[in-house]
Design a protein around this motif. Structure first.
Motif, PDB file in Angstrom:
ATOM      1  N   ILE A  79     -13.321  21.476 -11.029  1.00  0.00           N
ATOM      2  CA  ILE A  79     -13.936  21.550 -12.359  1.00  0.00           C
ATOM      3  C   ILE A  79     -15.256  20.779 -12.364  1.00  0.00           C
ATOM      4  O   ILE A  79     -16.236  21.196 -12.986  1.00  0.00           O
ATOM      5  CB  ILE A  79     -12.979  20.994 -13.424  1.00  0.00           C
ATOM      6  CG1 ILE A  79     -11.628  21.698 -13.359  1.00  0.00           C
ATOM      7  CG2 ILE A  79     -13.562  21.152 -14.813  1.00  0.00           C
ATOM      8  CD1 ILE A  79     -11.630  23.096 -13.794  1.00  0.00           C
ATOM      9  N   VAL A  80     -15.283  19.641 -11.651  1.00  0.00           N
ATOM     10  CA  VAL A  80     -16.527  18.854 -11.588  1.00  0.00           C
ATOM     11  C   VAL A  80     -17.650  19.668 -10.965  1.00  0.00           C
ATOM     12  O   VAL A  80     -18.793  19.631 -11.429  1.00  0.00           O
ATOM     13  CB  VAL A  80     -16.279  17.539 -10.818  1.00  0.00           C
ATOM     14  CG1 VAL A  80     -17.578  16.869 -10.471  1.00  0.00           C
ATOM     15  CG2 VAL A  80     -15.441  16.613 -11.641  1.00  0.00           C
ATOM     16  N   PHE A  81     -17.316  20.464  -9.928  1.00  0.00           N
ATOM     17  CA  PHE A  81     -18.344  21.340  -9.343  1.00  0.00           C
ATOM     18  C   PHE A  81     -18.898  22.310 -10.365  1.00  0.00           C
ATOM     19  O   PHE A  81     -20.102  22.501 -10.472  1.00  0.00           O
ATOM     20  CB  PHE A  81     -17.757  22.146  -8.186  1.00  0.00           C
ATOM     21  CG  PHE A  81     -17.664  21.372  -6.935  1.00  0.00           C
ATOM     22  CD1 PHE A  81     -18.738  20.641  -6.493  1.00  0.00           C
ATOM     23  CD2 PHE A  81     -16.509  21.371  -6.204  1.00  0.00           C
ATOM     24  CE1 PHE A  81     -18.649  19.913  -5.348  1.00  0.00           C
ATOM     25  CE2 PHE A  81     -16.412  20.643  -5.058  1.00  0.00           C
ATOM     26  CZ  PHE A  81     -17.483  19.918  -4.625  1.00  0.00           C
ATOM     27  N   PHE A  82     -17.986  22.906 -11.132  1.00  0.00           N
ATOM     28  CA  PHE A  82     -18.441  23.873 -12.127  1.00  0.00           C
ATOM     29  C   PHE A  82     -19.298  23.194 -13.182  1.00  0.00           C
ATOM     30  O   PHE A  82     -20.325  23.738 -13.609  1.00  0.00           O
ATOM     31  CB  PHE A  82     -17.244  24.583 -12.761  1.00  0.00           C
ATOM     32  CG  PHE A  82     -16.510  25.451 -11.792  1.00  0.00           C
ATOM     33  CD1 PHE A  82     -17.186  26.061 -10.761  1.00  0.00           C
ATOM     34  CD2 PHE A  82     -15.156  25.649 -11.898  1.00  0.00           C
ATOM     35  CE1 PHE A  82     -16.528  26.857  -9.851  1.00  0.00           C
ATOM     36  CE2 PHE A  82     -14.487  26.439 -10.994  1.00  0.00           C
ATOM     37  CZ  PHE A  82     -15.174  27.047  -9.975  1.00  0.00           C
ATOM     38  N   VAL A  83     -18.875  21.999 -13.598  1.00  0.00           N
ATOM     39  CA  VAL A  83     -19.665  21.264 -14.590  1.00  0.00           C
ATOM     40  C   VAL A  83     -21.060  20.970 -14.045  1.00  0.00           C
ATOM     41  O   VAL A  83     -22.070  21.123 -14.745  1.00  0.00           O
ATOM     42  CB  VAL A  83     -18.946  19.968 -15.006  1.00  0.00           C
ATOM     43  CG1 VAL A  83     -19.852  19.114 -15.865  1.00  0.00           C
ATOM     44  CG2 VAL A  83     -17.686  20.282 -15.770  1.00  0.00           C
ATOM     45  N   MET A  84     -21.128  20.574 -12.763  1.00  0.00           N
ATOM     46  CA  MET A  84     -22.439  20.278 -12.166  1.00  0.00           C
ATOM     47  C   MET A  84     -23.314  21.515 -12.124  1.00  0.00           C
ATOM     48  O   MET A  84     -24.511  21.453 -12.448  1.00  0.00           O
ATOM     49  CB  MET A  84     -22.249  19.730 -10.763  1.00  0.00           C
ATOM     50  CG  MET A  84     -21.901  18.281 -10.704  1.00  0.00           C
ATOM     51  SD  MET A  84     -21.673  17.798  -9.009  1.00  0.00           S
ATOM     52  CE  MET A  84     -21.083  16.144  -9.245  1.00  0.00           C
ATOM     53  N   ALA A  85     -22.729  22.657 -11.739  1.00  0.00           N
ATOM     54  CA  ALA A  85     -23.527  23.887 -11.660  1.00  0.00           C
ATOM     55  C   ALA A  85     -24.048  24.257 -13.039  1.00  0.00           C
ATOM     56  O   ALA A  85     -25.237  24.596 -13.201  1.00  0.00           O
ATOM     57  CB  ALA A  85     -22.669  25.013 -11.094  1.00  0.00           C
ATOM     58  N   ALA A  91     -30.155  22.448 -17.496  1.00  0.00           N
ATOM     59  CA  ALA A  91     -31.391  21.680 -17.376  1.00  0.00           C
ATOM     60  C   ALA A  91     -32.560  22.604 -17.083  1.00  0.00           C
ATOM     61  O   ALA A  91     -33.644  22.445 -17.668  1.00  0.00           O
ATOM     62  CB  ALA A  91     -31.247  20.632 -16.278  1.00  0.00           C
ATOM     63  N   ALA A  92     -32.341  23.619 -16.207  1.00  0.00           N
ATOM     64  CA  ALA A  92     -33.437  24.534 -15.869  1.00  0.00           C
ATOM     65  C   ALA A  92     -33.887  25.314 -17.094  1.00  0.00           C
ATOM     66  O   ALA A  92     -35.090  25.387 -17.387  1.00  0.00           O
ATOM     67  CB  ALA A  92     -32.984  25.479 -14.758  1.00  0.00           C
ATOM     68  N   VAL A  93     -32.934  25.871 -17.846  1.00  0.00           N
ATOM     69  CA  VAL A  93     -33.310  26.650 -19.031  1.00  0.00           C
ATOM     70  C   VAL A  93     -33.940  25.749 -20.090  1.00  0.00           C
ATOM     71  O   VAL A  93     -34.952  26.104 -20.714  1.00  0.00           O
ATOM     72  CB  VAL A  93     -32.083  27.387 -19.589  1.00  0.00           C
ATOM     73  CG1 VAL A  93     -32.411  28.014 -20.920  1.00  0.00           C
ATOM     74  CG2 VAL A  93     -31.651  28.448 -18.634  1.00  0.00           C
ATOM     75  N   ILE A 109     -27.807  33.120 -11.149  1.00  0.00           N
ATOM     76  CA  ILE A 109     -28.853  34.135 -10.975  1.00  0.00           C
ATOM     77  C   ILE A 109     -29.533  34.425 -12.314  1.00  0.00           C
ATOM     78  O   ILE A 109     -30.770  34.457 -12.414  1.00  0.00           O
ATOM     79  CB  ILE A 109     -28.249  35.422 -10.385  1.00  0.00           C
ATOM     80  CG1 ILE A 109     -27.867  35.184  -8.942  1.00  0.00           C
ATOM     81  CG2 ILE A 109     -29.248  36.569 -10.453  1.00  0.00           C
ATOM     82  CD1 ILE A 109     -27.173  36.339  -8.311  1.00  0.00           C
ATOM     83  N   LEU A 110     -28.716  34.601 -13.356  1.00  0.00           N
ATOM     84  CA  LEU A 110     -29.273  34.864 -14.684  1.00  0.00           C
ATOM     85  C   LEU A 110     -30.194  33.731 -15.113  1.00  0.00           C
ATOM     86  O   LEU A 110     -31.279  33.972 -15.674  1.00  0.00           O
ATOM     87  CB  LEU A 110     -28.151  35.029 -15.704  1.00  0.00           C
ATOM     88  CG  LEU A 110     -27.357  36.328 -15.639  1.00  0.00           C
ATOM     89  CD1 LEU A 110     -26.274  36.313 -16.696  1.00  0.00           C
ATOM     90  CD2 LEU A 110     -28.286  37.498 -15.865  1.00  0.00           C
ATOM     91  N   VAL A 111     -29.772  32.491 -14.856  1.00  0.00           N
ATOM     92  CA  VAL A 111     -30.554  31.338 -15.297  1.00  0.00           C
ATOM     93  C   VAL A 111     -31.874  31.261 -14.547  1.00  0.00           C
ATOM     94  O   VAL A 111     -32.912  30.965 -15.142  1.00  0.00           O
ATOM     95  CB  VAL A 111     -29.713  30.058 -15.133  1.00  0.00           C
ATOM     96  CG1 VAL A 111     -30.600  28.843 -15.136  1.00  0.00           C
ATOM     97  CG2 VAL A 111     -28.715  29.965 -16.245  1.00  0.00           C
ATOM     98  N   VAL A 112     -31.846  31.556 -13.249  1.00  0.00           N
ATOM     99  CA  VAL A 112     -33.095  31.521 -12.476  1.00  0.00           C
ATOM    100  C   VAL A 112     -34.078  32.528 -13.039  1.00  0.00           C
ATOM    101  O   VAL A 112     -35.252  32.205 -13.329  1.00  0.00           O
ATOM    102  CB  VAL A 112     -32.795  31.804 -10.985  1.00  0.00           C
ATOM    103  CG1 VAL A 112     -34.082  32.087 -10.249  1.00  0.00           C
ATOM    104  CG2 VAL A 112     -32.095  30.629 -10.359  1.00  0.00           C
ATOM    105  N   VAL A 113     -33.608  33.763 -13.254  1.00  0.00           N
ATOM    106  CA  VAL A 113     -34.504  34.796 -13.788  1.00  0.00           C
ATOM    107  C   VAL A 113     -34.977  34.409 -15.187  1.00  0.00           C
ATOM    108  O   VAL A 113     -36.170  34.495 -15.516  1.00  0.00           O
ATOM    109  CB  VAL A 113     -33.774  36.158 -13.809  1.00  0.00           C
ATOM    110  CG1 VAL A 113     -34.645  37.203 -14.475  1.00  0.00           C
ATOM    111  CG2 VAL A 113     -33.434  36.584 -12.406  1.00  0.00           C
TER     112      VAL A 113
END
Lengths: 108, 176
Positions: A69-75, A81-83, B155-159
């Motif tokens: 679950i921690v992996f999923f939370v990190m992803a 953050a990117a968006v 992938i969606l987020v990158v695009v």
């Protein structure tokens, strides 16, 4: 529970209270700050607080599910953050500042 | 005993730097404090014997996400930022007391719930490698659909992020 043993011996509760403190500090940042980037950082803090509690639960109950679950939370945190930063860049192009109040005028 | 001291040290480091993120007005110092906090959390994961998660925490948060934040901060000219916090004394008092209240609520309910799990009853993992193996097996069997959903999301987020940042006029393209 006697006080001395609860201070010298680290129990699950210590980790959970640390996690709750991190979450509340992050929440305080989200509702207090005006800068959109700092708000994103505070959201990262909140997610990290949750991660701490997942890892502590996983360790103390001797399972592996919490780590996954921690992996999923990190992803999801990285994606968020990117968006969020892309939105901040878009807002900055228009208003020359990244005050969170500028987000009131969003249009599709 | 050393693990106890280490825990309190890490706790102090993490909470102090987290408070720094929230309270320092200059965003670049906030980013620095956030990096310190992430590294502290990673060390906490190490002390919990979650080695792989600790490594991923270092790489993803202290590495990738922090670089993203610092790059975006450097992209903006943040010299002219004047208002860091929301205004109004009443709303400030309300927000501080709300945060403290929620923390007190969680902490008091925790102290009633999980008081019986101590570190003396902790079962040690056999080895670090075995835990990584088990983790990857879980990731590709029980959680395979969540894993694939995450890949689609990425992938969606990158695009989406690229198209958002490149769009002319930003989020207000139809406004002009």
């Amino acid at each position: 529970m006697p006080l001395t043993s609860s201070l010298t011996e680290i129990s699950l509760n210590h980790y959970l209270i640390l996690s709750a403190a991190l979450f509340c500090i992050g929440m305080f940042g989200v509702i207090m700050r005006k800068n959109a980037i700092v708000i994103l950082m505070s959201i990262e803090l909140m997610l990290n607080g949750v991660n701490v509690s997942f890892v502590a639960f996983s360790r103390y109950q001797n399972t592996m599910d919490g780590y996954v679950i921690v992996f999923f939370v990190m992803a999801i945190a990285a994606a968020e953050a990117a968006v969020g930063l892309a939105l901040a860049v878009a807002i900055f192009k228009r208003f020359r500042e990244i005050n969170i109040s500028s987000f009131e005028h969003l249009k599709g | 005993m050393t693990s106890t001291v280490l825990f309190y040290l890490l706790q102090f480091l993490i909470l102090a730097s987290a408070l720094g993120v929230v309270l320092i007005p200059n965003p670049i110092y906030c980013a620095l404090m956030l990096a310190v906090s992430m590294i502290g959390i990673s060390a906490l994961f190490f002390s919990l014997e979650a080695y792989f998660v600790a490594g991923v925490q270092l790489i993803v948060y202290a590495g990738a996400v922090m670089v993203l934040f610092v790059m975006v901060i450097m992209l903006f000219n943040l010299k002219n930022e004047v208002v860091a916090f929301s205004k109004g004394l009443l709303s400030k008092v309300l927000k501080v007391s709300l945060s403290v209240l929620i923390f007190a609520l969680i902490a008091s309910s925790l102290s009633m719930s999980f008081a019986d799990l101590n570190s003396s009853q902790l079962q040690p993992y056999e080895s670090a490698m075995r835990s990584v193996k088990e983790l990857s097996a879980l990731l590709f069997t029980k959680y395979i659909f969540a894993f694939e959903a995450i890949s689609i999301l990425l992938i969606l987020v990158v695009v989406g992020a690229v198209s958002l940042a490149r769009a002319k006029g930003g989020t207000h393209a139809s406004d002009k």
